[in-house]
Design an enzyme around this catalytic site. Structure first.
Site, PDB file in Angstrom:
ATOM      1  N   LYS A  36       0.846  -1.199   0.000  1.00 40.56           N
ATOM      2  CA  LYS A  36       0.000   0.000   0.000  1.00 40.56           C
ATOM      3  C   LYS A  36       0.882   1.250   0.000  1.00 40.56           C
ATOM      4  O   LYS A  36       2.097   1.157   0.220  1.00 40.56           O
ATOM      5  CB  LYS A  36      -0.908  -0.034   1.224  1.00 40.56           C
ATOM      6  CG  LYS A  36      -0.140  -0.067   2.532  1.00 40.56           C
ATOM      7  CD  LYS A  36      -0.991  -0.611   3.666  1.00 40.56           C
ATOM      8  CE  LYS A  36      -0.201  -0.542   4.957  1.00 40.56           C
ATOM      9  NZ  LYS A  36      -0.828  -1.309   6.031  1.00 40.56           N
ATOM     10  N   TYR A 241      16.702  30.146   7.526  1.00 46.36           N
ATOM     11  CA  TYR A 241      15.581  30.901   8.106  1.00 46.36           C
ATOM     12  C   TYR A 241      15.731  31.080   9.608  1.00 46.36           C
ATOM     13  O   TYR A 241      16.110  30.149  10.328  1.00 46.36           O
ATOM     14  CB  TYR A 241      14.268  30.141   7.866  1.00 46.36           C
ATOM     15  CG  TYR A 241      13.671  30.369   6.492  1.00 46.36           C
ATOM     16  CD1 TYR A 241      13.338  31.642   6.054  1.00 46.36           C
ATOM     17  CD2 TYR A 241      13.439  29.295   5.646  1.00 46.36           C
ATOM     18  CE1 TYR A 241      12.769  31.835   4.797  1.00 46.36           C
ATOM     19  CE2 TYR A 241      12.877  29.477   4.396  1.00 46.36           C
ATOM     20  CZ  TYR A 241      12.543  30.761   3.974  1.00 46.36           C
ATOM     21  OH  TYR A 241      11.995  30.941   2.739  1.00 46.36           O
TER      22      TYR A 241
HETATM   23  C1  LIG Z   1       0.036  -2.238   6.607  1.00 50.46           C
HETATM   24  C2  LIG Z   1      -0.485  -3.552   6.983  1.00 50.46           C
HETATM   25  C3  LIG Z   1       0.374  -4.640   7.123  1.00 50.46           C
HETATM   26  C4  LIG Z   1       1.885  -4.501   7.107  1.00 50.46           C
HETATM   27  O1  LIG Z   1       2.293  -3.925   8.327  1.00 50.46           O
HETATM   28  P1  LIG Z   1       3.825  -3.641   8.674  1.00 50.46           P
HETATM   29  O2  LIG Z   1       3.789  -3.156  10.070  1.00 50.46           O
HETATM   30  O3  LIG Z   1       4.274  -2.593   7.720  1.00 50.46           O
HETATM   31  O4  LIG Z   1       4.556  -4.910   8.500  1.00 50.46           O
HETATM   32  C5  LIG Z   1      -0.189  -5.875   7.345  1.00 50.46           C
HETATM   33  N1  LIG Z   1      -1.521  -6.037   7.461  1.00 50.46           N
HETATM   34  C6  LIG Z   1      -2.390  -5.001   7.355  1.00 50.46           C
HETATM   35  C7  LIG Z   1      -3.835  -5.235   7.509  1.00 50.46           C
HETATM   36  C8  LIG Z   1      -1.900  -3.722   7.136  1.00 50.46           C
HETATM   37  O5  LIG Z   1      -2.745  -2.693   7.057  1.00 50.46           O
END
Ligand SMILES: *Cc1c(COP(=O)(O)O)cnc(C)c1O
Length: 341
Positions: A36, A241
């Site tokens: 994602k 700045y």
């Molecule tokens: C983002 C996510 C993961 C991966 O999590 P990490 O902490 O990045 O390993 C796994 N399962 C679900 C449902 C997620 O939303």
């Protein structure tokens, strides 16, 4: 295309090595990949292509737009945010929703949806159907590929970890799901009991280290930046700045084409570091929108047009900046060329 003065150097071998390590730690369970947020900022298409070639078969995104962008790669993609009204019409092949609510389950049944995934809530109180609803038959007859839950605090040693694991294990056999899946990156390092049939690492694939079990995870992403000016600053003059930095002596300063609009946030002011070869180059003054100043006394040969690498090992950089390892990656902006090696 003209090259950007900002590049994110991406180590494809490290990515694959991290996935193989997590697959080994999953001890017999299949190992998927959370991609994602555009593969945590690295570029989901390139991540999926490399991991699919290494043997990864299960990919997870948040939204349908992300799944559509991967549709041509021919891999199995689960959409964690489920299916809203109107979204069932144009679902790409190979993509499944992760149903999260009784409304979504009903929508899927009414729409004649094929195989789906389902999220069960075991304590996060964010997404997922309740264990009570599953017990009352909400999922009976539903053709489920993967029944999953998500851990609240797998990066800490707290009693909730075992409570979530046990609650989820109690659902074994209660649905027609082919597989059960609980573990994110941190939970993979909690041991075999947490792996069930399929694990879903994200951050550790990309160099995140949250538990001692992640030893061996390698850094994947390194921001590299061009110097656009080099100048001498006299003792007593200020840099940047609000004049927060006053030169204690005559200093050599390099101004970098990097700023908070690129995700290099102001928390790196006076804290961040870059490297040129063995030389360590501290950030001085405030990070601004598009520019950051470095003291380059340690690298007399560096000139306008040269490149430096920012220190960006995730666990150390998170400790230094106060940002999470996730924010460090997903905040990196569009102005970086993503360059795989
Ligand atoms: C983002 C996510 C993961 C991966 O999590 P990490 O902490 O990045 O390993 C796994 N399962 C679900 C449902 C997620 O939303």
């Amino acid at each position: 295309m003209t090259a950007s003065p900002l590049r994110l150097r991406l180590d494809g071998a490290a990515l694959v090595s991290n996935w193989k390590l997590l697959a080994r730690l999953s001890e017999g369970a299949a190992c998927g990949a959370a991609v994602k947020a555009d593969g945590y900022g690295l570029g989901a298409g390139e991540v999926v292509r490399r991991l699919a070639e290494a043997g990864c078969r299960d990919f997870f995104v948040a939204a349908w737009s992300e799944a559509r962008a991967l549709a041509d790669l021919g891999v199995s993609v689960s959409v964690l945010h489920g299916v809203q009204a109107g979204e069932m019409a144009d679902m790409p092949a190979g993509v499944r929703p992760v149903l999260n609510t009784p409304e979504q389950v009903a929508r899927w049944r009414e729409g004649g949806g094929d195989r789906c995934d389902v999220m069960v809530d075991t304590g996060m109180n964010r997404l997922g159907v309740s264990i009570a609803d599953v017990g009352a038959g909400l999922l009976d007859g539903l053709r489920i590929e993967t029944l999953m839950t998500h851990m609240v605090s797998a990066d800490e040693d707290v009693p909730l970890n075992e409570r979530q694991r046990a609650a989820f294990a109690g659902l074994a056999g209660r649905t027609q799901a082919r597989r059960m899946s609980l573990a994110n990156s941190a939970a993979i390092a909690l041991g075999r009991d947490y792996a069930f049939d399929l694990t879903r690492p994200g951050i550790a694939l990309y160099g995140g280290v949250q538990r001692s079990g992640h030893a061996g995870i390698r850094q994947v992403a390194t921001p590299e930046v061009r110097i656009i000016q080099r100048r001498r600053v006299r003792a007593g003059e200020t840099v940047g700045y609000n004049a927060t930095f006053t030169a204690p002596r005559d200093m050599e300063i390099a101004t970098l084409n990097l700023g908070y609009a690129d995700g290099y946030l102001r928390c790196f002011s006076e804290k961040g570091r870059a490297r040129a070869g063995d030389a360590v180059l501290p950030v001085i003054g405030r990070v601004s929108m598009d520019l950051t100043a470095l003291c380059v006394d340690a690298a007399p040969e560096l000139a306008e047009g040269d490149w430096v690498a920012m220190d960006y090992a995730l666990p150390e950089t998170a400790a230094l900046s106060g940002l999470s390892q996730y924010e460090l990656l997903t905040g990196l902006g569009k102005r970086f060329d993503r360059v795989w090696e």
